[in-house]
Design an enzyme around this catalytic site. Structure first.
Site, short mmCIF file in Angstrom:
data_model
loop_
_atom_site.label_atom_id
_atom_site.label_comp_id
_atom_site.label_asym_id
_atom_site.label_seq_id
_atom_site.Cartn_x
_atom_site.Cartn_y
_atom_site.Cartn_z
N ASP A 97 26.61 12.71 19.31
CA ASP A 97 26.38 14.12 19.19
C ASP A 97 25.27 14.65 18.64
O ASP A 97 25.53 14.16 17.10
CB ASP A 97 27.79 14.47 18.84
CG ASP A 97 28.80 14.12 19.41
OD1 ASP A 97 28.70 13.69 21.24
OD2 ASP A 97 29.80 14.31 19.54
N TYR A 156 25.21 13.31 26.38
CA TYR A 156 26.95 13.21 27.25
C TYR A 156 27.23 14.06 28.53
O TYR A 156 27.81 12.86 29.48
CB TYR A 156 28.01 12.90 26.34
CG TYR A 156 29.40 12.67 26.47
CD1 TYR A 156 29.29 10.94 25.70
CD2 TYR A 156 30.31 12.92 26.64
CE1 TYR A 156 30.46 10.63 25.86
CE2 TYR A 156 31.97 12.41 26.65
CZ TYR A 156 31.50 11.40 26.49
OH TYR A 156 33.18 11.24 26.82
N1 CAA Z 1 30.06 27.06 20.50
C1 CAA Z 1 28.87 28.05 19.81
N2 CAA Z 1 28.42 27.55 18.43
C2 CAA Z 1 29.32 26.34 18.32
C3 CAA Z 1 30.38 25.77 18.21
C4 CAA Z 1 30.52 25.93 20.06
N3 CAA Z 1 31.51 25.54 20.36
N4 CAA Z 1 30.55 24.31 17.63
C5 CAA Z 1 29.87 25.48 16.71
N5 CAA Z 1 28.90 26.43 16.68
C6 CAA Z 1 27.83 26.53 16.13
C7 CAA Z 1 28.63 26.93 14.43
O1 CAA Z 1 29.36 27.57 14.24
C8 CAA Z 1 27.43 26.48 13.50
O2 CAA Z 1 27.24 28.04 13.22
P1 CAA Z 1 25.79 28.44 12.04
O3 CAA Z 1 24.81 27.31 12.13
O4 CAA Z 1 25.63 29.81 12.45
O5 CAA Z 1 27.31 28.47 10.70
C9 CAA Z 1 26.69 26.27 13.80
O6 CAA Z 1 26.82 25.81 15.56
C10 CAA Z 1 26.32 24.59 13.80
O7 CAA Z 1 27.46 24.16 14.32
P2 CAA Z 1 28.08 22.72 12.92
O8 CAA Z 1 28.42 23.07 11.95
O9 CAA Z 1 28.91 21.71 13.93
O10 CAA Z 1 26.85 21.54 13.08
P3 CAA Z 1 26.46 20.11 12.60
O11 CAA Z 1 25.04 20.21 12.70
O12 CAA Z 1 26.83 19.85 11.04
O13 CAA Z 1 27.56 19.72 14.17
C11 CAA Z 1 27.73 18.91 16.09
C12 CAA Z 1 26.71 19.66 15.05
C13 CAA Z 1 27.92 17.49 16.03
C14 CAA Z 1 27.44 18.89 16.91
C15 CAA Z 1 29.22 19.04 16.11
O14 CAA Z 1 29.05 20.51 16.48
C16 CAA Z 1 30.22 18.49 16.73
O15 CAA Z 1 30.77 17.74 16.81
N6 CAA Z 1 30.64 18.60 18.02
C17 CAA Z 1 31.59 18.35 18.81
C18 CAA Z 1 31.14 17.77 19.77
C19 CAA Z 1 32.25 17.22 20.72
O16 CAA Z 1 32.77 17.99 21.31
N7 CAA Z 1 31.95 15.66 20.56
C20 CAA Z 1 33.12 14.89 21.54
C21 CAA Z 1 33.33 13.78 21.02
S1 CAA Z 1 34.68 12.70 21.75
C22 CAA Z 1 34.15 12.85 23.19
O17 CAA Z 1 32.94 13.02 23.19
C23 CAA Z 1 35.26 11.90 24.55
C24 CAA Z 1 35.55 13.17 25.67
O18 CAA Z 1 34.68 12.74 26.50
C25 CAA Z 1 36.23 14.73 25.52
#
Ligand code: CAA
Length: 249
Positions: A97, A156
């Site tokens: 991710d 993904y």
């Molecule tokens: N929609 C809109 N904006 C979002 C958001 C969303 N869903 N999620 C985060 N943001 C925004 C944040 O608010 C932040 O904004 P600012 O910069 O203005 O503060 C910005 O985007 C950065 O967000 P993060 O702090 O989360 O960024 P990061 O670089 O630290 O992490 C990431 C990025 C690793 C992708 C993290 O957001 C993450 O883990 N996201 C979830 C991904 C996910 O759902 N993975 C599923 C894994 S399990 C799986 O895959 C099994 C399955 O089949 C379901």
């Protein structure tokens, strides 16, 4: 053909959802073989012993599902020791991710190779045996995020959406030959994969699930068991959601 004589291969079989699927198919009378990555030999041995201690006789086999050649070897070895694979659950998957602006080509390629190309690599090597047997069950484990996209998962989501394209095509090619091919799209399930997410991100996602909880691996395995069984002769080319109401269409 009775289920006792059918061999079921579960890729990623020692993982979170894979384990539940292996156990359930074993309970249902299939000869189950759990695939794992070649770097996980030790973990697989411990896993096999754990299953055995709980009364499950499940074989394990190492193969890198992103390698066609390794999958050909795996299929041949299973055929030799147990018989042809007539039930295949493509469950192996990884995440890398990253927001798109931070995603590197290596993150993209790894996920496409392991999650999507694997479906070709493994299925292609058992497909002709299914055609010959006039029976087959292929179940591709995709994801809710292949249906709706997910922030941070361009790789993904693409792979999981692609899996269903394969499903719909193979469903057409196998239909007249007693082979059903379906996709199951779980939502967020209690596994090491979802536990690897940052706690705050995971909690925010779960808060948005109408059922307010993650799924349990057994809740995924039960639909796989139905799709794998001879009871399901007529569902094919479907994409079955199991996501606690997270995405409805
Ligand atoms: N929609 C809109 N904006 C979002 C958001 C969303 N869903 N999620 C985060 N943001 C925004 C944040 O608010 C932040 O904004 P600012 O910069 O203005 O503060 C910005 O985007 C950065 O967000 P993060 O702090 O989360 O960024 P990061 O670089 O630290 O992490 C990431 C990025 C690793 C992708 C993290 O957001 C993450 O883990 N996201 C979830 C991904 C996910 O759902 N993975 C599923 C894994 S399990 C799986 O895959 C099994 C399955 O089949 C379901």
């Amino acid at each position: 053909m009775s289920t006792a004589t059918k061999v079921a291969l579960v890729t990623g079989g020692i993982g979170g959802i894979g384990t539940a699927i292996c156990r359930r198919l074993s309970q249902d009378g299939f000869r189950v073989v759990a695939n794992h990555h070649p770097t996980e030999n030790e973990a697989a041995l411990a896993w096999k012993n754990d299953q055995s201690a709980e009364g499950y006789d499940i074989d394990t086999i190492a193969a890198d599902v992103s390698s066609f050649e390794d999958c050909a070897r795996m299929a041949a070895e299973i055929k030799n020791s147990h018989g042809p694979v007539l039930v295949l659950v493509n469950c192996a998957g990884i995440t890398r991710d990253k927001t798109f602006k931070k995603m590197e080509a290596a993150h993209w390629r790894a996920v496409i190779e392991v999650n999507l190309s694997s479906v070709f690599n493994v299925t292609r090597n058992v497909w002709e045996d299914m055609l010959e047997a006039n029976f087959g069950r292929v179940i591709n484990i995709a994801s809710v995020n292949g249906q709706r996209g997910q922030f941070g998962q361009a790789n993904y989501a693409a792979a999981k959406a692609g899996m269903h394209g394969v499903t719909m095509t193979l469903a057409q090619e196998g239909a007249a030959k007693g082979i059903t091919v379906n996709t199951v799209s779980p939502g967020y399930v209690e596994t090491p994969m979802t536990l690897a997410m940052r706690d705050d991100v995971r909690e925010a996602i779960v808060a948005g699930v109408p059922m307010r909880r993650m799924g349990r691996p057994e809740e995924i395995a039960s639909i796989i068991a139905f799709l794998a069984s001879a009871d399901n002769g007529y569902i094919t080319g479907a994409n079955i959601p199991i996501n606690g109401g997270l995405f409805m269409h």
